[in-house]
Design a protein around this motif. Structure first.
Motif, PDB file in Angstrom:
ATOM      1  N   UNK A 388     107.674  54.982  35.557  1.00 52.68           N
ATOM      2  CA  UNK A 388     108.252  54.976  37.085  1.00 52.68           C
ATOM      3  C   UNK A 388     109.013  54.014  37.628  1.00 52.68           C
ATOM      4  N   UNK A 389     108.200  52.713  37.226  1.00 49.46           N
ATOM      5  CA  UNK A 389     108.859  51.698  37.724  1.00 49.46           C
ATOM      6  C   UNK A 389     110.160  51.411  37.268  1.00 49.46           C
ATOM      7  N   UNK A 390     110.245  51.400  35.937  1.00 51.14           N
ATOM      8  CA  UNK A 390     111.606  50.842  35.413  1.00 51.14           C
ATOM      9  C   UNK A 390     112.614  52.073  35.439  1.00 51.14           C
ATOM     10  N   UNK A 391     112.535  53.327  35.763  1.00 47.33           N
ATOM     11  CA  UNK A 391     113.313  54.371  36.211  1.00 47.33           C
ATOM     12  C   UNK A 391     113.142  54.850  37.620  1.00 47.33           C
ATOM     13  N   UNK A 392     112.933  54.157  38.511  1.00 44.32           N
ATOM     14  CA  UNK A 392     112.351  54.638  39.770  1.00 44.32           C
ATOM     15  C   UNK A 392     113.783  55.348  40.545  1.00 44.32           C
ATOM     16  N   UNK A 393     114.974  54.644  40.004  1.00 42.02           N
ATOM     17  CA  UNK A 393     116.164  55.137  40.496  1.00 42.02           C
ATOM     18  C   UNK A 393     116.336  56.563  40.057  1.00 42.02           C
ATOM     19  N   UNK A 394     116.359  56.512  38.630  1.00 46.18           N
ATOM     20  CA  UNK A 394     116.528  58.083  38.292  1.00 46.18           C
ATOM     21  C   UNK A 394     115.655  59.018  38.863  1.00 46.18           C
ATOM     22  N   UNK A 395     114.376  58.603  39.018  1.00 50.45           N
ATOM     23  CA  UNK A 395     113.428  59.640  39.721  1.00 50.45           C
ATOM     24  C   UNK A 395     113.890  60.176  41.165  1.00 50.45           C
ATOM     25  N   UNK A 396     114.372  59.068  41.663  1.00 47.68           N
ATOM     26  CA  UNK A 396     114.767  59.208  43.124  1.00 47.68           C
ATOM     27  C   UNK A 396     115.972  60.342  43.124  1.00 47.68           C
ATOM     28  N   UNK A 397     116.831  60.101  41.767  1.00 42.97           N
ATOM     29  CA  UNK A 397     118.052  60.782  41.828  1.00 42.97           C
ATOM     30  C   UNK A 397     117.768  62.363  41.572  1.00 42.97           C
ATOM     31  N   UNK A 398     116.427  62.575  40.964  1.00 42.86           N
ATOM     32  CA  UNK A 398     116.218  64.080  40.865  1.00 42.86           C
ATOM     33  C   UNK A 398     115.789  64.708  42.008  1.00 42.86           C
ATOM     34  N   UNK A 399     115.526  64.061  43.060  1.00 46.34           N
ATOM     35  CA  UNK A 399     115.313  64.814  44.350  1.00 46.34           C
ATOM     36  C   UNK A 399     116.347  64.565  45.445  1.00 46.34           C
ATOM     37  N   UNK A 400     117.477  64.141  44.986  1.00 48.58           N
ATOM     38  CA  UNK A 400     118.852  63.935  45.824  1.00 48.58           C
ATOM     39  C   UNK A 400     119.546  65.392  45.964  1.00 48.58           C
ATOM     40  N   UNK A 401     119.247  65.908  47.102  1.00 46.96           N
ATOM     41  CA  UNK A 401     120.120  66.979  47.662  1.00 46.96           C
ATOM     42  C   UNK A 401     120.142  66.719  49.156  1.00 46.96           C
ATOM     43  N   UNK A 402     121.229  67.363  49.516  1.00 46.99           N
ATOM     44  CA  UNK A 402     121.754  67.324  51.168  1.00 46.99           C
ATOM     45  C   UNK A 402     120.543  67.757  51.929  1.00 46.99           C
ATOM     46  N   UNK A 403     119.897  68.798  51.525  1.00 43.26           N
ATOM     47  CA  UNK A 403     118.791  69.123  52.264  1.00 43.26           C
ATOM     48  C   UNK A 403     117.779  68.189  52.414  1.00 43.26           C
ATOM     49  N   UNK A 404     117.226  67.818  51.162  1.00 40.25           N
ATOM     50  CA  UNK A 404     116.049  66.847  50.970  1.00 40.25           C
ATOM     51  C   UNK A 404     116.445  65.473  51.697  1.00 40.25           C
ATOM     52  N   UNK A 405     117.590  65.089  51.900  1.00 38.30           N
ATOM     53  CA  UNK A 405     117.747  63.862  52.604  1.00 38.30           C
ATOM     54  C   UNK A 405     117.209  63.860  53.997  1.00 38.30           C
ATOM     55  N   UNK A 406     117.372  65.184  54.494  1.00 40.59           N
ATOM     56  CA  UNK A 406     116.638  65.262  56.045  1.00 40.59           C
ATOM     57  C   UNK A 406     115.351  65.075  56.048  1.00 40.59           C
ATOM     58  N   UNK A 407     114.618  65.390  54.907  1.00 41.89           N
ATOM     59  CA  UNK A 407     113.203  65.269  54.591  1.00 41.89           C
ATOM     60  C   UNK A 407     112.579  64.043  54.633  1.00 41.89           C
ATOM     61  N   UNK A 408     113.135  63.501  53.224  1.00 40.81           N
ATOM     62  CA  UNK A 408     112.495  62.305  52.747  1.00 40.81           C
ATOM     63  C   UNK A 408     112.454  61.147  53.903  1.00 40.81           C
ATOM     64  N   UNK A 409     111.141  60.641  53.992  1.00 38.71           N
ATOM     65  CA  UNK A 409     111.156  59.638  55.140  1.00 38.71           C
ATOM     66  C   UNK A 409     110.790  59.803  56.484  1.00 38.71           C
ATOM     67  N   UNK A 410     110.900  61.213  56.835  1.00 33.20           N
ATOM     68  CA  UNK A 410     110.694  61.863  58.156  1.00 33.20           C
ATOM     69  C   UNK A 410     109.559  62.667  58.261  1.00 33.20           C
ATOM     70  N   UNK A 411     108.742  62.599  59.441  1.00 35.08           N
ATOM     71  CA  UNK A 411     107.647  63.679  59.591  1.00 35.08           C
ATOM     72  C   UNK A 411     106.679  63.919  58.205  1.00 35.08           C
ATOM     73  N   UNK A 412     105.865  62.846  57.920  1.00 37.34           N
ATOM     74  CA  UNK A 412     105.057  63.026  56.769  1.00 37.34           C
ATOM     75  C   UNK A 412     105.544  63.366  55.444  1.00 37.34           C
ATOM     76  N   UNK A 413     106.715  63.293  55.441  1.00 42.12           N
ATOM     77  CA  UNK A 413     107.373  63.414  53.864  1.00 42.12           C
ATOM     78  C   UNK A 413     107.379  62.059  53.253  1.00 42.12           C
ATOM     79  N   UNK A 414     107.217  61.789  52.133  1.00 44.69           N
ATOM     80  CA  UNK A 414     107.472  60.479  51.616  1.00 44.69           C
ATOM     81  C   UNK A 414     108.758  59.861  51.693  1.00 44.69           C
ATOM     82  N   UNK A 415     108.869  58.587  51.641  1.00 46.72           N
ATOM     83  CA  UNK A 415     110.178  57.931  52.055  1.00 46.72           C
ATOM     84  C   UNK A 415     110.876  57.933  50.520  1.00 46.72           C
ATOM     85  N   UNK A 416     112.107  57.392  50.823  1.00 45.12           N
ATOM     86  CA  UNK A 416     113.037  57.417  49.588  1.00 45.12           C
ATOM     87  C   UNK A 416     112.594  56.340  48.645  1.00 45.12           C
TER      88      UNK A 416
END
Ligand code: ADP
Ligand code: MG
Length: 728
Positions: A388-416
């Motif tokens: 997870x440390x080494x490939x944090x960027x790739x893991x972040x990539x797997x949750x990259x969608x236009x919809x999830x952009x509004x969620x991550x980091x806001x109202x109790x959702x984990x940050x990016x």
């Protein structure tokens, strides 16, 4: 007046709606009879297949052996008879194109014989391979480079099932979708490849620890699904929900989630009836739903299944979303699976619980009862942290969608920012391991691998850090950044692969130490501190929402990709290409195709939202606001004609005129921005949507929401947050 009437009618209709029952009845038939009654599962296979065929099929399913092609006719025959007995008239190869949803094309069992009769036909060939017209599915350029057609191939590790509809039933066969040159055109194939990769490396480590019996290691997942339920009467009056799945306008309601009175609250009866029917339908399909409850936001709920092997769990997850949508309609609701349907309240995630388990049922992330088991647990756990440390960027990539952009980091959702929560005890163990051996004098009570017992690690929900994107929860990790609308195969494919790489790295070192006659425990004791020192920056137990963490994370060098467009290009980075090639999960062209599709998808999604926002602005909100402006102006005019001064009303009129003007201006800006959108290059187009279109939409919304709080409620054309979130 028409618009206000629509809203009033909706409320009236809802007030007369009763919870819908009648479908679920566990009194007449026991749960045991209903469970998996529509699945061609192991017990049905045992009953219906010749013994040797059954054995061969089970070997393929359980040990991952290649399918013996000679058994397919026999399996097809049994499957066909079983399906027809259950009322099926058609069969379909069910697959997961890169759109993120599922696809199916139905073929009838019935074939005319030519002499006026018909025959039920379904051969091994029909079972094993299908050729859907694949040309309309996104391929990200794959089909341009390779053979145009794709075919579906039976995945025996996920059992076929029967899907009912009000007028019949269909035999559904889970399949992979690949091109003739073997490129994966879907999301299932890479997941299966990643499961193989992880199994190979995990078995290697188990052998080092003296386990000679395990044949395969499966990744197990359990996805908690969050969702909103909105009455259909409201939904149908919101073009943004219908078109985009999320609201593009909507002023903050007087009451939101601040009272925190919804989480785990009593489930409203209409919702509970819906949930019960969803669970019933899923039960018949062998999907074991375990929990249901109210979530934090008003109108928000969650369900969670019992975990299964990743492939099966993913198929079941997709089926769950489909059934939820269908059943919601039957109950007069719409089930919103979007990551952020409503601004200002919680978004919806799909917490992806993940672990590894041997075919003998040993959970490899379960701390053991003996020092030996603990040593093995610590190594597996460290492998995950390193990955997870080494490939944090790739893991972040797997949750990259236009919809999830509004969620991550806001109202109790984990940050990016991807970080790991280990919990106090385990964190302490790692700290002791790291400092204990490196500075041997520092701590007398350091953990001795193979000798020490671990402290009891808590496994209760209360102790968890709900702000962490990746949390250890006693015997599994919970990846909380996954979006509610996502197919979970992407995140799990990457997770499996990066952990496989870590295990490979670790095994290589341990194997060479052991070969050099170092005792395994000693080798682990030497290796772990080095690993911990390396991945330590990714460990964070504090509040992931705080500004201090963002600053601290930057200092630690952790990546923070705040939007999808910035992280998607990592798919084809040198590191990514090399990693996925090495473990046979994605080829370079497959990665390019994924990148292209992700970017295109992003661009299209934002573009549809912007077009919808513009349409609503011009044809719904602006007319209502102008009507109100006229009412105020006429009121002032008539008061003044009667000789009365109207200073306050004149102020109001100015305010309305200003807001209407600013709103229309913002709409025109958005229109211009849309007209100017660049074509051609996918990265450029996506970047433009992100940096230019979204801000224009945000500004339009700001004025729209101001108007909502100004304009006469009777004129307002859109169901409000207050209505949608609270009236059911
Ligand atoms: P929470 O307290 O996080 O809301 P839930 O009970 O709602 O927990 O969901 C936990 C999920 O984790 C369930 O789907 C459960 O089956 C799953 N789970 C439990 N053990 C494992 C495991 N070993 N591997 C994968 N998933 C697991
Ligand atoms: Mg839960």
């Amino acid at each position: 007046m028409i618009n206000a009437m629509k809203r009033q009618e909706a409320v009236q209709a809802i007030s007369e709606t009763q919870p819908k029952g009648g479908k679920v009845n566990y009194t007449d038939s026991h749960v045991r009879e209903i469970y998996a009654e529509h699945v061609f599962n192991e017990s049905v296979q045992r009953q219906r297949l010749p013994k040797d065929v059954f054995k061969k099929l089970q070997k393929t399913i359980k040990a991952g052996d290649e399918l013996d092609p000679t058994i397919s006719d026999s399996v097809a025959l049994a499957m066909r008879d079983w399906a027809i007995e259950h009322g099926a008239t058609h069969f379909t190869h069910w697959f997961q194109p890169m759109t993120g949803s599922t696809a199916e094309k139905h073929d009838s069992f019935v074939t005319p014989t030519g002499d006026g009769d018909i025959l039920a036909q379904f051969s091994g060939k029909d079972l094993v391979r299908g050729e859907p017209d694949a040309s309309s599915f996104p391929s990200g350029g794959l089909r341009a480079t390779f053979e145009a057609r794709g075919y579906t191939a039976w995945d025996p590790s996920s059992p076929a099932f029967i899907l009912d509809n009000p007028n019949g039933a269909t035999l559904v066969i889970p399949t992979m979708f690949v091109s003739w040159t073997g490129e994966a055109l879907d999301k299932k194939t890479p997941l299966l490849r990643s499961m193989d990769a992880l199994s190979n490396q995990a078995i290697r480590l188990l052998r080092l620890f003296g386990n000679t019996s395990a044949q395969r290691v499966f990744t197990t997942i359990g996805c908690e699904q969050e969702y909103f339920m909105i009455d259909r009467h409201f939904y149908l009056n919101r073009p943004d929900l219908v078109n985009c799945g999320r609201t593009l306008f909507g002023a903050k309601p007087p009451k939101g989630q601040e009272l925190e009175d919804n989480y785990f609250g009593a489930i409203p009866e209409r919702i509970l009836s819906f949930m019960a029917e969803v669970e019933y339908e899923l039960l018949r399909l062998g999907v074991p739903i375990k929990t249901r409850h109210n979530e934090v936001a008003p109108g928000q709920y969650e369900l969670a299944p019992t975990f299964e092997t990743a492939n099966l769990a993913t198929d079941h997850q997709l089926l769950t979303m489909e059934i939820m949508r269908k059943v919601a309609g039957r109950h007069g609701f719409t089930c919103l699976l979007h990551e952020k349907p409503f601004a200002g309240v919680n978004g919806s995630g799909k917490h992806n619980n993940w672990s590894m388990s041997t075919n003998e049922g040993e959970n490899l992330l379960e701390p053991g009862d003996t020092p030996h088991a603990n040593a093995q647990f610590l190594v597996f756990c460290a492998a995950v942290c390193r990955a997870v440390h080494k490939y944090a960027g790739l893991l972040r990539l797997t949750v990259a969608t236009a919809g999830n952009d509004h969620r991550l980091g806001a109202n109790e959702a984990p940050p990016a920012i991807i970080s790991i929560f280990l919990g106090e005890q385990l964190r302490d163990v790692f700290t002791q391991l790291e400092t204990g051996t490196m500075k041997s004098s520092k701590k007398a009570d350091s953990i001795k691998i193979g000798v020490s017992m671990l402290p009891k690690l808590p496994r209760d929900a209360g102790d968890r850090n709900r702000t962490s994107p990746f949390a250890f929860t006693g015997n599994k990790f919970e990846f909380r950044a996954v979006g509610s609308n996502q197919n979970p195969s992407g995140p799990n494919t990457v997770l499996n692969t990066i952990v496989a790489e870590s295990l490979d790295y670790i095994c290589t070192r341990l194997e060479s130490a052991v070969k050099g006659k170092t005792d395994l425990n000693a080798a682990v004791q030497t290796l772990l501190p080095k690993l911990i020192a390396e991945f330590k920056p990714v460990l964070f137990d504090g509040d992931n929402y705080s500004a201090e963490w963002h600053a601290e994370a930057e200092k630690r060098g952790l990546p923070n990709y705040t939007n999808s467009v910035s992280v998607i290009p990592l798919a084809t980075s040198k590191e990514s290409v090399e990693l996925f090639r090495k473990y046979g999960v994605y080829s370079k062209v497959e990665l390019h195709s994924r990148e292209e599709i992700l970017l295109e998808n992003y661009t299209k999604t934002v573009n549809i939202e912007a077009e919808t926002a513009s349409m609503m602005a011009h044809t719904m909100i602006l007319p209502a606001a102008l009507k109100y402006q006229t009412i105020v102006a006429e009121a002032i005019y008539s008061a003044q004609s009667a000789g009365v001064e109207t200073p306050e009303q004149t102020e109001l009129l100015k305010e309305v005129v200003e807001a209407v003007g600013a709103f229309r201006k913002a709409a025109l800006v958005l229109d211009k921005v849309l007209d100017d959108a660049p074509h051609g290059s996918a990265p450029k187009a996506a970047k433009y949507q992100c940096e230019t279109v979204i801000p224009a939409m945000t500004e339009l919304r700001r004025w729209g929401d101001i108007l909502e709080t100004l304009v006469d409620d009777e004129l307002w054309p859109l169901p409000t947050y207050r209505e949608m979130l609270f009236i059911r």
